[in-house]
Design a protein around this motif. Structure first.
Motif, mmCIF file in Angstrom:
data_model
loop_
_atom_site.group_PDB
_atom_site.id
_atom_site.type_symbol
_atom_site.label_atom_id
_atom_site.label_comp_id
_atom_site.label_asym_id
_atom_site.label_seq_id
_atom_site.Cartn_x
_atom_site.Cartn_y
_atom_site.Cartn_z
ATOM 1 N N SER A 98 -22.262 1.864 -3.556
ATOM 2 C CA SER A 98 -21.024 2.642 -3.529
ATOM 3 C C SER A 98 -20.372 2.717 -4.900
ATOM 4 C CB SER A 98 -20.050 2.048 -2.521
ATOM 5 O OG SER A 98 -19.614 0.795 -2.968
ATOM 6 N N PHE A 99 -20.802 1.867 -5.835
ATOM 7 C CA PHE A 99 -20.228 1.975 -7.175
ATOM 8 C C PHE A 99 -20.692 3.277 -7.842
ATOM 9 C CE2 PHE A 99 -20.348 -2.895 -7.073
ATOM 10 C CZ PHE A 99 -19.089 -2.963 -6.490
ATOM 11 N N THR A 100 -21.816 3.808 -7.375
ATOM 12 C CA THR A 100 -22.288 5.073 -7.955
ATOM 13 C C THR A 100 -22.273 6.204 -6.929
ATOM 14 O OG1 THR A 100 -24.533 4.357 -7.469
ATOM 15 C CG2 THR A 100 -23.766 4.057 -9.742
ATOM 16 N N SER A 101 -22.103 5.872 -5.636
ATOM 17 C CA SER A 101 -22.036 6.908 -4.610
ATOM 18 C C SER A 101 -20.804 6.630 -3.771
ATOM 19 C CB SER A 101 -23.292 6.867 -3.733
ATOM 20 O OG SER A 101 -23.175 7.813 -2.698
ATOM 21 N N ARG A 102 -19.820 7.467 -3.875
ATOM 22 C CA ARG A 102 -18.502 7.139 -3.327
ATOM 23 C C ARG A 102 -18.409 7.438 -1.823
ATOM 24 N NH1 ARG A 102 -14.690 10.622 -6.243
ATOM 25 N NH2 ARG A 102 -13.095 9.077 -5.789
ATOM 26 N N PRO A 103 -18.194 6.427 -0.971
ATOM 27 C CA PRO A 103 -18.096 6.676 0.475
ATOM 28 C C PRO A 103 -16.784 7.341 0.895
ATOM 29 C CG PRO A 103 -18.006 4.315 0.031
ATOM 30 C CD PRO A 103 -18.197 4.983 -1.285
ATOM 31 N N LEU A 104 -15.770 7.269 0.033
ATOM 32 C CA LEU A 104 -14.493 7.970 0.275
ATOM 33 C C LEU A 104 -13.864 7.689 1.640
ATOM 34 C CD1 LEU A 104 -15.097 11.506 -1.349
ATOM 35 C CD2 LEU A 104 -14.164 9.441 -2.386
ATOM 36 N N LYS A 105 -13.915 6.434 2.051
ATOM 37 C CA LYS A 105 -13.129 6.070 3.248
ATOM 38 C C LYS A 105 -11.684 5.916 2.808
ATOM 39 C CE LYS A 105 -16.841 3.284 4.954
ATOM 40 N NZ LYS A 105 -17.328 4.197 5.985
ATOM 41 N N VAL A 106 -10.795 6.203 3.730
ATOM 42 C CA VAL A 106 -9.381 6.017 3.425
ATOM 43 C C VAL A 106 -8.985 4.626 3.900
ATOM 44 C CG1 VAL A 106 -7.069 6.875 3.955
ATOM 45 C CG2 VAL A 106 -8.954 8.474 3.569
ATOM 46 N N ILE A 107 -8.303 3.884 3.050
ATOM 47 C CA ILE A 107 -7.974 2.495 3.401
ATOM 48 C C ILE A 107 -6.472 2.237 3.259
ATOM 49 C CG2 ILE A 107 -8.319 0.070 2.731
ATOM 50 C CD1 ILE A 107 -11.217 0.659 2.272
ATOM 51 N N GLY A 108 -5.889 1.709 4.337
ATOM 52 C CA GLY A 108 -4.478 1.325 4.319
ATOM 53 C C GLY A 108 -4.371 -0.153 4.676
ATOM 54 N N VAL A 109 -3.256 -0.766 4.285
ATOM 55 C CA VAL A 109 -3.118 -2.195 4.553
ATOM 56 C C VAL A 109 -1.714 -2.558 5.035
ATOM 57 C CG1 VAL A 109 -2.716 -2.667 2.071
ATOM 58 C CG2 VAL A 109 -3.396 -4.534 3.578
ATOM 59 N N LEU A 110 -1.682 -3.461 6.012
ATOM 60 C CA LEU A 110 -0.443 -4.067 6.500
ATOM 61 C C LEU A 110 -0.554 -5.559 6.217
ATOM 62 C CD1 LEU A 110 -0.685 -2.771 10.217
ATOM 63 C CD2 LEU A 110 -0.092 -1.407 8.191
ATOM 64 N N ALA A 111 0.517 -6.153 5.707
ATOM 65 C CA ALA A 111 0.486 -7.598 5.463
ATOM 66 C C ALA A 111 1.808 -8.199 5.891
ATOM 67 C CB ALA A 111 0.243 -7.880 3.980
ATOM 68 N N GLN A 112 1.725 -9.317 6.567
ATOM 69 C CA GLN A 112 2.958 -10.019 6.944
ATOM 70 C C GLN A 112 2.753 -11.508 6.811
ATOM 71 O OE1 GLN A 112 2.947 -11.961 9.918
ATOM 72 N NE2 GLN A 112 0.820 -11.374 10.276
ATOM 73 N N GLY A 113 3.862 -12.201 6.529
ATOM 74 C CA GLY A 113 3.797 -13.657 6.401
ATOM 75 C C GLY A 113 5.065 -14.265 6.955
ATOM 76 N N SER A 114 5.136 -15.587 6.900
ATOM 77 C CA SER A 114 6.339 -16.211 7.439
ATOM 78 C C SER A 114 7.507 -16.068 6.476
ATOM 79 C CB SER A 114 6.077 -17.673 7.779
ATOM 80 O OG SER A 114 5.588 -18.331 6.646
ATOM 81 N N GLY A 115 7.228 -15.983 5.186
ATOM 82 C CA GLY A 115 8.292 -15.804 4.201
ATOM 83 C C GLY A 115 8.517 -14.331 3.901
ATOM 84 N N MET A 116 9.563 -14.061 3.105
ATOM 85 C CA MET A 116 9.984 -12.683 2.901
ATOM 86 C C MET A 116 9.162 -11.965 1.824
ATOM 87 S SD MET A 116 13.686 -11.429 1.763
ATOM 88 C CE MET A 116 14.615 -10.370 2.806
ATOM 89 N N ALA A 117 8.898 -12.632 0.744
ATOM 90 C CA ALA A 117 8.117 -12.033 -0.353
ATOM 91 C C ALA A 117 7.229 -13.135 -0.904
ATOM 92 C CB ALA A 117 9.038 -11.484 -1.422
ATOM 93 N N THR A 118 6.366 -13.588 -0.061
ATOM 94 C CA THR A 118 5.617 -14.820 -0.322
ATOM 95 C C THR A 118 4.111 -14.560 -0.253
ATOM 96 O OG1 THR A 118 6.098 -15.221 2.011
ATOM 97 C CG2 THR A 118 7.336 -16.541 0.423
ATOM 98 N N GLY A 119 3.709 -13.443 -0.848
ATOM 99 C CA GLY A 119 2.278 -13.163 -0.915
ATOM 100 C C GLY A 119 1.869 -11.831 -0.318
ATOM 101 N N GLN A 120 2.807 -11.138 0.316
ATOM 102 C CA GLN A 120 2.454 -9.839 0.914
ATOM 103 C C GLN A 120 1.902 -8.897 -0.156
ATOM 104 O OE1 GLN A 120 5.114 -11.624 1.642
ATOM 105 N NE2 GLN A 120 5.674 -11.448 3.806
ATOM 106 N N GLU A 121 2.567 -8.867 -1.321
ATOM 107 C CA GLU A 121 2.130 -7.923 -2.364
ATOM 108 C C GLU A 121 0.770 -8.285 -2.935
ATOM 109 O OE1 GLU A 121 5.995 -5.562 -3.731
ATOM 110 O OE2 GLU A 121 4.717 -6.415 -5.266
ATOM 111 N N THR A 122 0.522 -9.582 -3.105
ATOM 112 C CA THR A 122 -0.789 -9.961 -3.653
ATOM 113 C C THR A 122 -1.893 -9.676 -2.626
ATOM 114 O OG1 THR A 122 -0.219 -12.242 -3.094
ATOM 115 C CG2 THR A 122 -0.167 -11.666 -5.431
ATOM 116 N N ALA A 123 -1.592 -9.927 -1.361
ATOM 117 C CA ALA A 123 -2.596 -9.645 -0.319
ATOM 118 C C ALA A 123 -2.891 -8.144 -0.260
ATOM 119 C CB ALA A 123 -2.096 -10.150 1.037
ATOM 120 N N MET A 124 -1.828 -7.328 -0.304
ATOM 121 C CA MET A 124 -2.030 -5.867 -0.223
ATOM 122 C C MET A 124 -2.735 -5.353 -1.477
ATOM 123 S SD MET A 124 1.399 -4.410 1.671
ATOM 124 C CE MET A 124 2.563 -4.936 0.448
#
Ligand code: FMN
Length: 237
Positions: free
Chosen positions: A115-141
């Motif tokens: 896929s590095f040379t042939s693009r599969p072009l899937k669309v990818i979205g992400v949801l992330a949640q944790g017990s804290g408010m801003a405690t890794g959601q951005e790094t996970a996403m």
């Protein structure tokens, strides 16, 4: 146009926990955006086994192949390859994603080098949640978005102001499996905002996947000539 397939991957080892709850909302929204045109499947990694990549490198240049067959990698890999779009829903673990899902992505990534040379072009979205408010959601996403780009796919976010790079939430430091379900029922403002941002993201995933599929069909002759789209064309034609 035939329906697009959206695979929801719940990255929590807990069955029917918070990640699952948010993913159900995302997939229900996706179906409602274009009924008849959207098929969804929810795959939970709960109870599944993914053995780590041992760097044997036998997979190189063999799309999706992995020497290790005594676990659930192949099952999820096949669903991943078939989908037009993927929505990952992950609990934050140590400011990142849970190890089981990371193992799946490591092995998928290496056996997906084509896929590095042939693009599969899937669309990818992400949801992330944790017990804290801003405690890794951005790094996970961010990790999931990087995985999308590395895999020749298209990361899709929400719209301002809800979700720049994905949709995120927090459980108000409640560790229970039903924390977000309860907070949502109580109309907790942050959780309502999370759910609203999931709906926007989910709609964007559906629209982008439909545009990509229709565009790919319209431009297939040009893409065939280019040679960099075999994986994508195999899926859509
Ligand atoms: C091993 C482990 C590590 C965790 N690390 C984080 C973290 O870094 N940040 C955070 O906000 N929550 C962290 N959490 C809490 C979970 O993200 C949170 O409970 C989440 O709602 C669980 O989702 P689930 O119900 O889908 O399993 C961690 C939980 C576990 C078990």
């Amino acid at each position: 146009m035939e329906a697009i397939k959206i695979l929801g991957i719940s990255g929590s080892p807990r069955k029917k926990g918070n990640s699952n709850y948010l993913l159900e909302i995302a997939l229900e929204t996706a179906r409602s955006v274009a009924p008849e045109m959207v098929e969804t499947e929810l795959y939970s990694i709960s109870g599944k086994t993914f053995n780590p990549c041992d760097a044997c490198n036998q997979c190189h240049d063999q799309l999706g192949y992995c020497r290790q067959t005594d676990d659930d990698f192949a099952e999820l890999r096949d669903k991943w390859i078939e989908a037009d779009a993927i929505i990952y829903s992950v609990p934050v673990y140590h400011m990142g994603i849970p190890g089981q899902l990371k193992i799946f992505i490591d092995r998928l990534g290496n056996s997906w080098v084509e896929s590095f040379t042939s693009r599969p072009l899937k669309v990818i979205g992400v949801l992330a949640q944790g017990s804290g408010m801003a405690t890794g959601q951005e790094t996970a996403m961010t990790f999931i978005n990087v995985h999308a780009v590395m895999s020749g796919c298209i990361p899709v976010g929400g719209d301002w102001p809800a979700s720049y790079i994905g949709a995120s939430g927090w459980t108000r430091v409640e560790e229970g499996k039903s924390a977000l379900r309860k907070l949502h029922a109580e109309e907790d403002a942050d959780t309502v905002f999370t759910v609203d941002s999931i709906k926007v993201l989910s709609k964007n995933v559906v629209h982008t996947a439909m545009i990509v599929k229709a565009g790919g069909k319209a431009l297939q002759e040009m893409l065939k000539e280019d040679g960099g789209y075999e994986i994508f064309l195999r899926r859509i034609t």
